[in-house]
Design an enzyme around this catalytic site. Sequence first.
Site, PDB file in Angstrom:
ATOM      1  N   THR A 308       0.822  -1.214   0.000  1.00 61.42           N
ATOM      2  CA  THR A 308       0.000   0.000   0.000  1.00 61.42           C
ATOM      3  C   THR A 308       0.850   1.257   0.000  1.00 61.42           C
ATOM      4  O   THR A 308       0.621   2.185  -0.794  1.00 61.42           O
ATOM      5  CB  THR A 308      -0.941   0.001   1.224  1.00 61.42           C
ATOM      6  N   GLN A 338      -6.317  -0.705  -2.838  1.00 63.10           N
ATOM      7  CA  GLN A 338      -5.507   0.326  -2.184  1.00 63.10           C
ATOM      8  C   GLN A 338      -4.650   1.064  -3.223  1.00 63.10           C
ATOM      9  O   GLN A 338      -3.879   0.427  -3.956  1.00 63.10           O
ATOM     10  CB  GLN A 338      -4.603  -0.279  -1.118  1.00 63.10           C
ATOM     11  N   GLN A 360      -9.876   4.286  -2.996  1.00 63.15           N
ATOM     12  CA  GLN A 360      -9.540   3.613  -1.740  1.00 63.15           C
ATOM     13  C   GLN A 360      -8.146   4.047  -1.268  1.00 63.15           C
ATOM     14  O   GLN A 360      -7.195   4.049  -2.047  1.00 63.15           O
ATOM     15  CB  GLN A 360      -9.568   2.088  -1.912  1.00 63.15           C
ATOM     16  N   ASP A 361      -8.058   4.430   0.020  1.00 63.63           N
ATOM     17  CA  ASP A 361      -6.768   4.795   0.643  1.00 63.63           C
ATOM     18  C   ASP A 361      -6.136   6.020  -0.010  1.00 63.63           C
ATOM     19  O   ASP A 361      -4.921   6.076  -0.197  1.00 63.63           O
ATOM     20  CB  ASP A 361      -5.781   3.622   0.593  1.00 63.63           C
ATOM     21  N   ASP A 382     -11.914   3.877   3.313  1.00 63.91           N
ATOM     22  CA  ASP A 382     -10.792   4.224   4.204  1.00 63.91           C
ATOM     23  C   ASP A 382      -9.918   5.320   3.604  1.00 63.91           C
ATOM     24  O   ASP A 382      -8.688   5.261   3.673  1.00 63.91           O
ATOM     25  CB  ASP A 382      -9.921   2.986   4.477  1.00 63.91           C
ATOM     26  N   ARG A 450     -14.157   3.447  10.465  1.00 58.52           N
ATOM     27  CA  ARG A 450     -14.132   2.139  11.105  1.00 58.52           C
ATOM     28  C   ARG A 450     -12.761   1.934  11.748  1.00 58.52           C
ATOM     29  O   ARG A 450     -11.760   2.537  11.318  1.00 58.52           O
ATOM     30  CB  ARG A 450     -14.436   1.026  10.102  1.00 58.52           C
ATOM     31  N   TRP A 452      -9.434   0.564  12.306  1.00 60.47           N
ATOM     32  CA  TRP A 452      -8.396  -0.241  11.662  1.00 60.47           C
ATOM     33  C   TRP A 452      -7.570  -0.998  12.702  1.00 60.47           C
ATOM     34  O   TRP A 452      -7.190  -2.136  12.495  1.00 60.47           O
ATOM     35  CB  TRP A 452      -7.517   0.682  10.818  1.00 60.47           C
TER      36      TRP A 452
END
Length: 544
Positions: A308, A338, A360-361, A382, A450, A452
């Site tokens: 990532t 990611q 994402q990310d 996220d 959320r 992690w």
Amino acid sequence: MPLLLLVASLLLTSLNHGASDSNIVDSACINTLYPDICHSTVVSDINQNMIETKKDVIELTVNKTKDTIQANFNHISNLITSNTNLPKRAKMALHDCLDIEVDTLEQLDVVIHYLSEYPTKRPLQQYADDLKTIMSTTITNKETCLDGFSYHDDVAGKRLRNLIIKGQEHGAKMCSNVLAMIKNMTDTDIANNPELNNIPRRRLKGENDIMWPSWVSAGDRKLLWFGLVIPNVVVSKDGKGNYTTVAAAVEAAPTKSSKRFVIKITAGKYKENVLIPRNKHNIMFVGDGIGKTIITGSKNVAAKDGTTQNTATVAAMGERFLARDITFENTAGPSGEQAVALRVGSDLSAFYKCSMEGYQDTLYVHYNRQFFIKCVVTGTVDFIFGNAAVVFQFCDIMVRKPGRNQRNMVTAQGRTDINMDTGIVIQKCTIHAAPDLKPVQGNFSTYLGRPWKKFSRTVIMRSTISEVIKKEGWFPWDGDFALDTLYYREYQNSGPGSDTSKRVKWKGWGVMKNSTEARSFTVARFINGWGWLLFTGFPFWPGL
């Protein structure tokens, strides 16, 4: 004195000294999360070292922790040498871990230096903030290393993870003990010695009541006061500047510079991946505006471009990195999994009027102290994640249309230790649907975040939350993981999505009832903004 009495006297003195040492060690270790490891770390060397204070215990523990981290480094080096035919991602994860161990060793050397001069050369609060930040980073490093082997399709990575996990976890527990002991020592000293906590300031004529930290030079203060930013080099795609790529300009910057090095990046789209390494300090990017100066890339995990962190279009790791008027972009799309647009590990870094665009990310607020003001962050899953101590102010946080069967999560905070000074704070921002999600937002679920990691901490205060956020507000990571240990708070938010009457009923979630709790998460308190943000020249709101 008869020989027998002399021997008895020496033995009694030795026993008394040993008992005294043992009491100090007990007192220091009692506040740690792993007291057995704390005792065993010190006990083998207690007779060879003078233990008179808690600081002596901490210094001895840090040195022993360095030995463990060095052993982990050697082990990973041997694995790289003996596993030459690994898949790309597994090989990259091993090299990431090796680099992470080097970073941890360097961070521990800084801790040793600060402890050697503690508490006389700087204000106690500054020592406390710096030491806790550094030790939080060393623990995060372990998580980053192991996360690099966590991909479901990486069989080789899982095998390697099993080979290094024991040493990684032991080293992280030792770092955790150092963090706990430092927190206890500095909290006690600050409470008992308020006269040692005054931050020296200088006043510049014509600046009204603004007081700059003493380490900001007169020249820098004048530039900051009048809003002048003079570039050292210019990056331009048409060849009219000093460089045609951002990476080349970064490479030309001096290492570990105490002076700001300004890189002007003119309008254009720069397709490249840029790393500002740890040894490049005080670099500043200045663009021509959001959507005008764009640094873009498309690396992503689905394409097996690496871990990532290695998908980041721009990775800012050197301390005191600044950026303004720039777009950081990752175009992998919702199917790329990611795919990081910007990764920030730079301590005391700040971003003004920038945009971070991805899915994402999108924005990896990796670790250390960070600040974002009047920025735009877009994404899906996220899309603001990491374990920094970070505050967002007056930012536009836009949720995009995700991939099929995906849920949107604005945040995923990664705090793993209750003594860490980390967390995501979103203050005076707007959270709403992006244009591509707005017409179909009823088809997708969107949540504020959320957990992690076990002690995930996120605070949203005095922000405007639109109807895009589900009434539950937050979503679990995996079953009941972290629901009792996380710290999620909301305070005086507005908008249709801010109604807390139907929020989750987790033990770790709550609404702040008064300003006392909320003030702990302001710029002035949470990231000690008065101590360094004036130096950036960027605006900031210090309190609630």
